[in-house]
Design a protein around this motif. Structure first.
Motif, PDB file in Angstrom:
ATOM      1  N   ILE A 156       4.195  -6.639   2.483  1.00 41.23           N
ATOM      2  CA  ILE A 156       4.239  -7.715   1.724  1.00 41.23           C
ATOM      3  C   ILE A 156       5.374  -8.682   2.307  1.00 41.23           C
ATOM      4  CG2 ILE A 156       4.603  -8.989  -0.440  1.00 41.23           C
ATOM      5  CD1 ILE A 156       3.052  -6.316  -1.846  1.00 41.23           C
ATOM      6  N   LEU A 157       4.968  -9.953   2.748  1.00 44.01           N
ATOM      7  CA  LEU A 157       6.102 -10.745   3.447  1.00 44.01           C
ATOM      8  C   LEU A 157       6.398 -11.984   2.420  1.00 44.01           C
ATOM      9  CD1 LEU A 157       7.807 -11.977   5.558  1.00 44.01           C
ATOM     10  CD2 LEU A 157       5.663 -12.916   6.560  1.00 44.01           C
ATOM     11  N   ILE A 158       7.483 -12.079   2.035  1.00 44.86           N
ATOM     12  CA  ILE A 158       8.093 -12.841   0.894  1.00 44.86           C
ATOM     13  C   ILE A 158       9.025 -13.820   1.607  1.00 44.86           C
ATOM     14  CG2 ILE A 158       8.941 -13.456  -1.153  1.00 44.86           C
ATOM     15  CD1 ILE A 158       7.801 -10.725  -2.202  1.00 44.86           C
ATOM     16  N   PRO A 159       8.859 -15.021   2.196  1.00 46.70           N
ATOM     17  CA  PRO A 159       9.977 -15.901   2.449  1.00 46.70           C
ATOM     18  C   PRO A 159      10.868 -16.512   1.131  1.00 46.70           C
ATOM     19  CG  PRO A 159       7.642 -16.869   3.279  1.00 46.70           C
ATOM     20  CD  PRO A 159       7.604 -15.522   2.465  1.00 46.70           C
ATOM     21  N   VAL A 165       7.475  -6.927  10.077  1.00 42.59           N
ATOM     22  CA  VAL A 165       6.573  -5.964   9.424  1.00 42.59           C
ATOM     23  C   VAL A 165       5.966  -4.960  10.257  1.00 42.59           C
ATOM     24  CG1 VAL A 165       6.064  -7.731   7.719  1.00 42.59           C
ATOM     25  CG2 VAL A 165       4.788  -7.524   9.857  1.00 42.59           C
ATOM     26  N   THR A 166       5.622  -3.814   9.628  1.00 48.45           N
ATOM     27  CA  THR A 166       5.290  -2.697  10.239  1.00 48.45           C
ATOM     28  C   THR A 166       3.871  -2.170   9.553  1.00 48.45           C
ATOM     29  OG1 THR A 166       6.638  -1.019   8.749  1.00 48.45           O
ATOM     30  CG2 THR A 166       7.588  -2.164  10.722  1.00 48.45           C
ATOM     31  N   GLY A 167       3.387  -2.939   8.823  1.00 50.00           N
ATOM     32  CA  GLY A 167       2.120  -2.367   8.117  1.00 50.00           C
ATOM     33  C   GLY A 167       0.769  -2.755   8.890  1.00 50.00           C
ATOM     34  N   ASP A 168      -0.269  -1.739   8.295  1.00 50.17           N
ATOM     35  CA  ASP A 168      -1.246  -2.020   9.114  1.00 50.17           C
ATOM     36  C   ASP A 168      -1.937  -3.415   8.810  1.00 50.17           C
ATOM     37  OD1 ASP A 168      -1.673   0.577  10.189  1.00 50.17           O
ATOM     38  OD2 ASP A 168      -1.581   1.340   8.297  1.00 50.17           O
ATOM     39  N   CYS A 169      -1.463  -3.998   7.639  1.00 52.65           N
ATOM     40  CA  CYS A 169      -1.823  -5.186   7.030  1.00 52.65           C
ATOM     41  C   CYS A 169      -0.832  -5.866   6.453  1.00 52.65           C
ATOM     42  CB  CYS A 169      -3.399  -5.414   6.231  1.00 52.65           C
ATOM     43  SG  CYS A 169      -2.963  -4.684   4.586  1.00 52.65           S
ATOM     44  N   MET A 170      -0.641  -7.241   6.431  1.00 54.21           N
ATOM     45  CA  MET A 170       0.345  -7.920   5.675  1.00 54.21           C
ATOM     46  C   MET A 170      -0.156  -8.815   4.830  1.00 54.21           C
ATOM     47  SD  MET A 170       3.121 -10.400   7.515  1.00 54.21           S
ATOM     48  CE  MET A 170       1.625 -11.350   8.219  1.00 54.21           C
ATOM     49  N   VAL A 171       0.399  -8.964   3.452  1.00 53.23           N
ATOM     50  CA  VAL A 171      -0.036 -10.102   2.599  1.00 53.23           C
ATOM     51  C   VAL A 171       1.527 -11.076   2.554  1.00 53.23           C
ATOM     52  CG1 VAL A 171      -0.279 -10.505   0.252  1.00 53.23           C
ATOM     53  CG2 VAL A 171      -1.348  -8.545   1.278  1.00 53.23           C
ATOM     54  N   THR A 178      -5.112  -6.865  -5.002  1.00 59.54           N
ATOM     55  CA  THR A 178      -6.285  -5.801  -5.095  1.00 59.54           C
ATOM     56  C   THR A 178      -7.706  -6.323  -4.613  1.00 59.54           C
ATOM     57  OG1 THR A 178      -4.946  -4.899  -6.973  1.00 59.54           O
ATOM     58  CG2 THR A 178      -7.222  -4.136  -6.556  1.00 59.54           C
ATOM     59  N   GLY A 179      -7.964  -7.360  -4.812  1.00 59.36           N
ATOM     60  CA  GLY A 179      -9.177  -7.758  -4.314  1.00 59.36           C
ATOM     61  C   GLY A 179      -9.308  -8.042  -2.717  1.00 59.36           C
ATOM     62  N   MET A 180      -7.931  -8.494  -2.264  1.00 62.63           N
ATOM     63  CA  MET A 180      -7.645  -8.734  -0.675  1.00 62.63           C
ATOM     64  C   MET A 180      -7.922  -7.522  -0.110  1.00 62.63           C
ATOM     65  SD  MET A 180      -4.491 -11.342  -0.415  1.00 62.63           S
ATOM     66  CE  MET A 180      -4.664 -13.098  -0.986  1.00 62.63           C
ATOM     67  N   LEU A 181      -7.295  -6.249  -0.663  1.00 57.53           N
ATOM     68  CA  LEU A 181      -7.382  -5.034   0.235  1.00 57.53           C
ATOM     69  C   LEU A 181      -8.899  -4.576  -0.145  1.00 57.53           C
ATOM     70  CD1 LEU A 181      -4.312  -3.397  -1.474  1.00 57.53           C
ATOM     71  CD2 LEU A 181      -4.629  -4.053   0.960  1.00 57.53           C
ATOM     72  N   LEU A 223      -3.488 -10.756   6.131  1.00 62.97           N
ATOM     73  CA  LEU A 223      -3.955 -10.540   7.717  1.00 62.97           C
ATOM     74  C   LEU A 223      -3.684  -8.974   8.115  1.00 62.97           C
ATOM     75  CD1 LEU A 223      -1.334 -13.463   8.656  1.00 62.97           C
ATOM     76  CD2 LEU A 223      -3.957 -13.574   8.466  1.00 62.97           C
ATOM     77  N   ASP A 224      -4.864  -8.612   8.768  1.00 65.74           N
ATOM     78  CA  ASP A 224      -4.880  -7.386   9.785  1.00 65.74           C
ATOM     79  C   ASP A 224      -3.742  -7.449  10.725  1.00 65.74           C
ATOM     80  OD1 ASP A 224      -6.504  -4.807   9.958  1.00 65.74           O
ATOM     81  OD2 ASP A 224      -6.326  -5.911  12.039  1.00 65.74           O
TER      82      ASP A 224
END
Length: 312
Positions: free
Chosen positions: A6-9, A85-91, A105-108, A161-162
């Protein structure tokens, strides 16, 4: 186990972060099937934002942070997040809880179905002035009509984002950034999810009308050359009208001997042509300025401090 970042500017979000963290903690604890990473990017905040982030980092190893050396702007702060970020996806989410964490949750679920870009579309825009709301809608309509890339209307940065999309965005290193257009430019399999935008839980938005206007200009000049073409067409039309008017004055003078009417007409034509020339030069200057900034090849951001995992 898949990892979700999860990316938060963050810019002057000291008052919002505690409530944001509680909402995120409930989200992460309620989804134990994923490994979680929250990356907060402090974009040169002038308040105690970085101190609050450090406290959260010490209390929860899932909270990571990057502290930029100054305020580079949200677009650059997001690029810093893409890089780390190191995740398989990013929000991507805002720190003020206008982006409800429960929507993730719905995005996932849509991501698990194979969608690579799940973007959140606003049903309502929350508390927003009439002028700002209609100016924003007009801007998206104008951008949509002038670009060859479909720019999604009423869609911001709140999206999942994937890893494929993240890697693609990392390759786009221009300094004058308009990330909302880049999401569309890179393509990939997209799907929308609707949400009700909330109101800020604390603090004030740093995006005043002037900053939004600058962002709009960046968006137009980044994804279309239509203003240059408009200046060209306007120049042709004005030249044609001026030529026809010259012919009219010449014919009436030779045939009927009417004296050329002077000062008011002359001043009107001069001022009009001068305005068109200055407008055209201004449009050219906007594009030339972008070339000037990009030619320097300076880094988009500079990191002062980072903590990507809890210290022992």
């Amino acid at each position: 186990m898949k990892k979700v970042s999860i990316l938060i500017p963050c810019y002057n979000e000291e008052a919002s972060l505690p409530a944001m963290y509680e909402a995120l903690r409930n989200l992460m604890d309620g989804q134990p099937d994923y490994q979680w990473e929250v990356l907060m990017v402090n974009d040169g905040s002038a308040d105690g934002t970085i101190d609050v982030i450090r406290q959260l980092h010490r209390a929860d190893p899932r909270i990571c942070y990057i502290d930029l050396s100054r305020n580079f702007g949200k677009e650059s702060a997001m690029l810093a997040g893409f890089d780390y970020v190191t995740g398989d996806c990013m929000v991507i989410m805002d720190a003020d809880l206008q982006h409800p964490p429960h929507v993730v949750t719905g995005m996932l679920k849509l991501w698990e179905e194979g969608y690579e870009d799940v973007y959140a579309k606003r049903i309502t825009r929350g508390k927003e002035s009439w002028l700002r709301k209609h100016f924003t809608l007009f801007y998206y309509h104008l951008l949509q009509k002038t670009t060859r890339v479909e720019i999604l209307e009423n869609v911001g940065d709140f999206r999942l984002l994937d890893r494929k999309c993240i890697d693609a965005l990392k390759q786009l290193r221009e300094t004058q950034r308009y990330t909302k257009g880049m999401y569309c430019w890179i393509g990939f399999k997209k799907h929308e999810i609707l949400f009700e935008q909330g109101d800020r839980v604390a603090g004030q938005s740093s995006f005043n009308f002037l900053r939004l206007l600058n962002l709009a200009i960046d968006g137009i000049t980044s994804f279309t050359t239509a203003p240059l073409r408009i200046a060209t067409i306007l120049g042709l039309v004005v030249s044609l009208v001026a030529f026809l008017f010259m012919c009219y004055v010449l014919v009436t003078t030779l045939i009927w001997g009417d004296p050329v009417q002077g000062y008011p007409t002359l001043m009107t034509v001069i001022l009009f042509l001068g305005g068109v020339q200055l407008l055209s030069l201004g449009i050219i200057g906007e594009y030339l300025g972008r070339i000037f900034h990009e030619s320097k090849e300076r880094p988009v951001y500079i990191v002062r401090e980072k903590a990507l995992k809890i210290e022992n």
